[in-house]
Design an enzyme around this catalytic site. Sequence first.
Site: not given
Ligand code: AGP
Length: 609
Positions: A2, A27, A75, A99-100, A485, A489, A492, A508, A604
Amino acid sequence: MCGIVGYIGKQDTTKFLLDGLKELEYRGYDSAGIALLNKDKIDVFKALGKLNNLIEKVENSDLGTYEIGIGHTRWATHGKPTELNAHPHLGEYSYVVHNGIIENYKELKEELINAGHKFVSQTDTEVIVHLFENYLNKANEQSQENKVNNTNQAFKDTIERLEGAFSILLISKADPTKIFFFKHGSPLIVARGKEDNEVLFASSDAPLIGLAKEVVYLEDGVGGIASKNGIEFLSDDYSWSTLPTSKQFAQKDGFRFFMEKEIYEQSSVVSDCMLGRIQDEEILFDEIEESILDGIKEIKICACGTSFHAGLTSSYLFERLSKIKCSIEVASEFRYKEPMLTKDTLFIVISQSGETADTLEALKMAKKAGLKTLVICNVDNSSMTRMADFTILTRAGIEKGVASTKAFSTQTAVLWMLSLYFAKINASISFEKLQSELLALREVPKSLIIDDKIHEKTKRLSKRYLHGHGFFFIGRDVFFPLALEGALKLKEISYLHAEGYPAGEMKHGPIALADPELFTIALMPQNLLYDKIKSNVEELSARDSTICTVSPLDFELSDDFIRTQETSHYMLEFFEMLVVLQLLSMEISVRLGNDVDMPRNLAKSVTVE
Ligand code: AGP
């Protein structure tokens, strides 16, 4: 996470508080509020949602003049985002912003209710102000002679009783010239204002830039009492310093990108995520009861992107530790495959935003089929938390970088804890095994602390990986979803092609790609199938692939090598290697001149199909 602000002085208190909250909105913004003290009168304004709702409320009110005030933007971690749960929280004559997370809030709340205190919110924070007044009321009953000392002592006694993370500002009509402050776990800065007799407070330096002469970035355990006559610190563990000049720089707390800040935040937010949940000998979740497993024979997980990778990681843990059959689905596939769903299945969706369209639709399908549903989510009051039967919040705070980092580490920490919570219900692991898992869990925040040498190494390595015809990230067991993952990254934010692959699968087919231009990032944990992954990497090396190994153990066939720490548990290696992959992808993106926080073509939260 927060945002907190506070002001003592003769300038426009309300303006400082609202401007300061605007700087801290990054925040958290599911509710906001301010409390303004004018001699023995406190005016309070609270609003749900974005800060503008609070600003509108305040601007439509006839304000007095106030020399003291505190403010907060929230938050949610305990208690839904509602106006009642918005800070500041009131006792009878005092207000607090926090905050916490107060780990022992339940026992304190019970003690205070038994002492006659009335609670109105679902938050942990509210116990602070009632505890303060409880001590002060008792002290004043015993002696009216030195009320000032009673108030100071009541604050000290309150702080002594709190456990967890608590950075707080408290004001009271009992002593209307002061702000009582304390820092533990979450950040808090106190500053001398540029004007005479002026004291400022903020969770980060952005609200203070241009207004403060000098600041103290408070260390854990340091607090005090501020008034227009100055600041009385309760310990001498503090030092004055100057502020950065740029606000934008400040919002990122000095990091270059929000993504970098959020990678570095992982240690502290995973600590927050675990607060109150790891007990001495077991895991507890406020949000669920053991009956959640009644009639359940299977777990089905559904998610997208990074959240899917956290789910795939947990599928190994649910079967290995909880001994519950576990399957996992990509939400966009699940929603059209006409899945066979049975009511003995616990349907778990994982989502940072709680708004991802495919995952939301999958959740709707499970609800419609009558399954018990649980969402692991970072945003309270999101569509998924409102729809699921149960919600466990990851408490990562706002994640601004489009490339998800701290959301993933908190999701994985929650899911590891959940697998142990289920294991205890199912009596599927011994007491000793459970204790050793809890011991390892407690070490996770430490494994997420970034060693400068590791970050420097990824910076140096990044210059070698700017071209080539692609990357393989390979790993086994839970290091396979980690490889997925790491590859995501990189894709992306660097726009380079990368694939995560089960190391045992390379022979394979994909190994046909092996040549010096194919970069393989091999995750080689010491504590899980090391010999197996070692032979997979040897196969690749024998075909002249360029290999960067991430491991606590030397590996002579590596072209590049990032050494991680030797630990006692493979999941601690998992978290440490996660940070390496996040930093490596970020540094490659930096070298390519890409927008690390807002990469092309992405959003996002993907709220459309
Ligand atoms: C991850 O770096 C991406 N921004 C994307 O794959 C994200 O994880 C995916 O769109 C799922 O989003 P969510 O966790 O908000 O459901």
